[in-house]
Design an enzyme around this catalytic site. Structure first.
Site, PDB file in Angstrom:
ATOM      1  N   TYR A 160       0.841  -1.207   0.000  1.00  0.00           N
ATOM      2  CA  TYR A 160       0.000   0.000   0.000  1.00  0.00           C
ATOM      3  C   TYR A 160       0.873   1.253   0.000  1.00  0.00           C
ATOM      4  O   TYR A 160       0.655   2.178  -0.781  1.00  0.00           O
ATOM      5  CB  TYR A 160      -0.922  -0.032   1.221  1.00  0.00           C
ATOM      6  CG  TYR A 160      -1.923   1.109   1.281  1.00  0.00           C
ATOM      7  CD1 TYR A 160      -3.047   1.121   0.458  1.00  0.00           C
ATOM      8  CD2 TYR A 160      -1.752   2.163   2.172  1.00  0.00           C
ATOM      9  CE1 TYR A 160      -3.975   2.169   0.521  1.00  0.00           C
ATOM     10  CE2 TYR A 160      -2.662   3.202   2.244  1.00  0.00           C
ATOM     11  CZ  TYR A 160      -3.776   3.209   1.408  1.00  0.00           C
ATOM     12  OH  TYR A 160      -4.681   4.245   1.479  1.00  0.00           O
ATOM     13  N   LYS A 164       1.047   4.055  -3.064  1.00  0.00           N
ATOM     14  CA  LYS A 164       0.718   5.476  -2.861  1.00  0.00           C
ATOM     15  C   LYS A 164       1.944   6.369  -3.091  1.00  0.00           C
ATOM     16  O   LYS A 164       1.823   7.473  -3.630  1.00  0.00           O
ATOM     17  CB  LYS A 164       0.151   5.699  -1.450  1.00  0.00           C
ATOM     18  CG  LYS A 164      -1.186   5.017  -1.212  1.00  0.00           C
ATOM     19  CD  LYS A 164      -2.277   5.464  -2.178  1.00  0.00           C
ATOM     20  CE  LYS A 164      -3.658   4.970  -1.777  1.00  0.00           C
ATOM     21  NZ  LYS A 164      -4.693   5.277  -2.775  1.00  0.00           N
ATOM     22  N   THR A 197     -14.306   4.260   6.796  1.00  0.00           N
ATOM     23  CA  THR A 197     -14.791   3.377   5.724  1.00  0.00           C
ATOM     24  C   THR A 197     -14.369   1.944   6.021  1.00  0.00           C
ATOM     25  O   THR A 197     -13.678   1.668   7.006  1.00  0.00           O
ATOM     26  CB  THR A 197     -14.179   3.782   4.367  1.00  0.00           C
ATOM     27  OG1 THR A 197     -12.756   3.593   4.465  1.00  0.00           O
ATOM     28  CG2 THR A 197     -14.481   5.219   3.996  1.00  0.00           C
TER      29      THR A 197
HETATM   30  N1  LIG Z   1     -10.105   5.258   4.554  1.00  0.00           N
HETATM   31  C1  LIG Z   1      -9.022   5.940   4.897  1.00  0.00           C
HETATM   32  O1  LIG Z   1      -8.763   6.244   6.072  1.00  0.00           O
HETATM   33  C2  LIG Z   1      -8.066   6.402   3.817  1.00  0.00           C
HETATM   34  C3  LIG Z   1      -6.925   7.109   4.225  1.00  0.00           C
HETATM   35  C4  LIG Z   1      -6.024   7.554   3.255  1.00  0.00           C
HETATM   36  C5  LIG Z   1      -6.285   7.283   1.916  1.00  0.00           C
HETATM   37  N2  LIG Z   1      -7.408   6.596   1.565  1.00  0.00           N
HETATM   38  C6  LIG Z   1      -7.611   6.358   0.136  1.00  0.00           C
HETATM   39  O2  LIG Z   1      -8.886   6.884  -0.242  1.00  0.00           O
HETATM   40  C7  LIG Z   1      -9.428   6.100  -1.327  1.00  0.00           C
HETATM   41  C8  LIG Z   1     -10.827   5.648  -0.956  1.00  0.00           C
HETATM   42  O3  LIG Z   1     -10.717   4.832   0.203  1.00  0.00           O
HETATM   43  P1  LIG Z   1     -11.969   4.251   1.003  1.00  0.00           P
HETATM   44  O4  LIG Z   1     -11.584   4.245   2.403  1.00  0.00           O
HETATM   45  O5  LIG Z   1     -13.210   4.926   0.540  1.00  0.00           O
HETATM   46  O6  LIG Z   1     -11.938   2.723   0.465  1.00  0.00           O
HETATM   47  P2  LIG Z   1     -13.031   1.582   0.500  1.00  0.00           P
HETATM   48  O7  LIG Z   1     -14.198   1.958   1.342  1.00  0.00           O
HETATM   49  O8  LIG Z   1     -12.300   0.332   0.795  1.00  0.00           O
HETATM   50  O9  LIG Z   1     -13.536   1.577  -1.041  1.00  0.00           O
HETATM   51  C9  LIG Z   1     -12.632   1.232  -2.048  1.00  0.00           C
HETATM   52  C10 LIG Z   1     -13.260   1.438  -3.414  1.00  0.00           C
HETATM   53  O10 LIG Z   1     -12.292   0.964  -4.364  1.00  0.00           O
HETATM   54  C11 LIG Z   1     -12.919   0.011  -5.230  1.00  0.00           C
HETATM   55  N3  LIG Z   1     -12.002  -1.061  -5.592  1.00  0.00           N
HETATM   56  C12 LIG Z   1     -11.220  -1.806  -4.779  1.00  0.00           C
HETATM   57  N4  LIG Z   1     -10.587  -2.759  -5.484  1.00  0.00           N
HETATM   58  C13 LIG Z   1     -10.986  -2.599  -6.775  1.00  0.00           C
HETATM   59  C14 LIG Z   1     -10.709  -3.296  -7.985  1.00  0.00           C
HETATM   60  N5  LIG Z   1      -9.895  -4.352  -8.019  1.00  0.00           N
HETATM   61  N6  LIG Z   1     -11.303  -2.867  -9.127  1.00  0.00           N
HETATM   62  C15 LIG Z   1     -12.172  -1.819  -9.102  1.00  0.00           C
HETATM   63  N7  LIG Z   1     -12.471  -1.126  -7.994  1.00  0.00           N
HETATM   64  C16 LIG Z   1     -11.895  -1.532  -6.852  1.00  0.00           C
HETATM   65  C17 LIG Z   1     -14.072  -0.559  -4.415  1.00  0.00           C
HETATM   66  O11 LIG Z   1     -15.098  -0.990  -5.282  1.00  0.00           O
HETATM   67  P3  LIG Z   1     -15.501  -2.528  -5.533  1.00  0.00           P
HETATM   68  O12 LIG Z   1     -15.087  -3.317  -4.341  1.00  0.00           O
HETATM   69  O13 LIG Z   1     -16.975  -2.469  -5.779  1.00  0.00           O
HETATM   70  O14 LIG Z   1     -14.773  -2.907  -6.773  1.00  0.00           O
HETATM   71  C18 LIG Z   1     -14.535   0.649  -3.602  1.00  0.00           C
HETATM   72  O15 LIG Z   1     -15.466   1.401  -4.349  1.00  0.00           O
HETATM   73  C19 LIG Z   1      -8.437   4.952  -1.543  1.00  0.00           C
HETATM   74  O16 LIG Z   1      -7.556   5.263  -2.590  1.00  0.00           O
HETATM   75  C20 LIG Z   1      -7.683   4.896  -0.232  1.00  0.00           C
HETATM   76  O17 LIG Z   1      -6.404   4.328  -0.398  1.00  0.00           O
HETATM   77  C21 LIG Z   1      -8.302   6.152   2.484  1.00  0.00           C
END
Ligand SMILES: NC(=O)c1ccc[n+]([C@@H]2O[C@H](COP(=O)([O-])OP(=O)(O)OC[C@H]3O[C@@H](n4cnc5c(N)ncnc54)[C@H](OP(=O)(O)O)[C@@H]3O)[C@@H](O)[C@H]2O)c1
Length: 255
Positions: A160, A164, A197
């Site tokens: 990860y 990033k 999330t």
């Molecule tokens: N949550 C945090 O605290 C946090 C912190 C820093 C950065 N981020 C970043 O913010 C972004 C959103 O994170 P989140 O927390 O909203 O994540 P999440 O709830 O786990 O959702 C991830 C999304 O990515 C899609 N995805 C995952 N694998 C995929 C694949 N193989 N093909 C197509 N789509 C795929 C999923 O859709 P499907 O499963 O339906 O395919 C889902 O819509 C990410 O880039 C994450 O790294 C999050």
């Protein structure tokens, strides 16, 4: 299929849940056309778009198989025509934390999948988007959703962190390339803060023996420090709307 003429075009990956779903909901307004790409489609989003009178297209596609996705996106963008849009934006939001544990214990397929979704797909989509829209007069932007972990190392998170970090650095390179062009695109790799999330749940559910930082993620939740997906989406989209978007190719919503 050629969509009706609207003003602002968005392509968003990972729109099926989490912050991506919140961003999609906020982008569904009249005058916007939104193409969402995830492995699953959201019927609720379709209904929301219909009620709002906005154009929504959803593609079910596994980003781990992104080689076919780049050409598909390019030909879809060509179909949309170059003159209909005031702006065109690609948001690489999808991300995945797969195996939580030391690299020495990683499953090869799991590791490859994490890098494909987290780094290869955003690069291939950015390449396809920039090529297909090169001659457009619309304002063009690429927003890459990065993470603080792209800038801070953490044990048991090598894939990860690497994805990033790679995202941050390719964004810096593309910013230099686009700055050489008249009407070049703006790009920013943005850390969105910590968000409540499924990704955070996955981190808290890890085995503490394999993940030394597990308890710090637990504390973020219990001390109420996680941002709601809707609020995180609002902050990220506010950064995207700023007139100086892209002035810093690597940024953090908390700055
Ligand atoms: N949550 C945090 O605290 C946090 C912190 C820093 C950065 N981020 C970043 O913010 C972004 C959103 O994170 P989140 O927390 O909203 O994540 P999440 O709830 O786990 O959702 C991830 C999304 O990515 C899609 N995805 C995952 N694998 C995929 C694949 N193989 N093909 C197509 N789509 C795929 C999923 O859709 P499907 O499963 O339906 O395919 C889902 O819509 C990410 O880039 C994450 O790294 C999050």
């Amino acid at each position: 299929m050629r969509l009706m003429t609207t003003s602002h075009l968005y392509i968003l990956t990972g729109a099926s849940r989490g912050m991506g779903l919140s961003m999609a909901r906020q982008l569904i307004v009249p005058g916007h056309t939104l193409l969402c790409i995830s492995r699953s489609e959201s019927p609720a989003l379709s209904q929301h778009a219909q009620q709002a009178g906005a154009a929504l297209v959803q593609w079910c596609h596994d980003l781990a198989d992104s080689r076919t996705l780049g050409p598909r996106l390019e030909s879809w963008l060509h179909e949309q025509g170059s003159t209909s849009w005031r702006s065109a934006t690609l948001i690489n939001n999808a991300g995945v934390i797969s195996h939580i544990g030391p690299l020495s214990q990683a499953d090869p397929d799991d590791l490859a999948q994490a890098l494909r979704v987290g780094l290869e797909a955003p690069m291939l989509l950015t390449s396809a988007f920039l090529r297909a829209t090169e001659s457009w007069t619309a304002t063009r932007k690429v927003l890459n959703i990065s993470s603080g972990l792209g800038r801070k190392p953490m044990a048991s998170q090598a894939a990860y962190c690497a994805a990033k970090s790679g995202m941050d650095h390719f964004s810096r390179c593309v910013a230099l390339e686009e700055a050489l062009k008249t009407g070049g695109a703006k790009i920013c790799s943005l850390a969105p803060g910590v968000i409540d999330t499924e990704m955070q749940l996955h981190l808290r559910s890890a085995d503490s023996e394999a993940f030394p930082d597990r308890d710090s993620f637990e504390r973020l939740k219990t001390s109420g420090q996680l941002t709601s997906p809707d609020e995180a989406a609002r902050r990220v989209l506010a950064c995207l709307a700023r007139p100086d978007f892209g002035a810093q190719p690597v940024a953090d919503v908390r700055d």
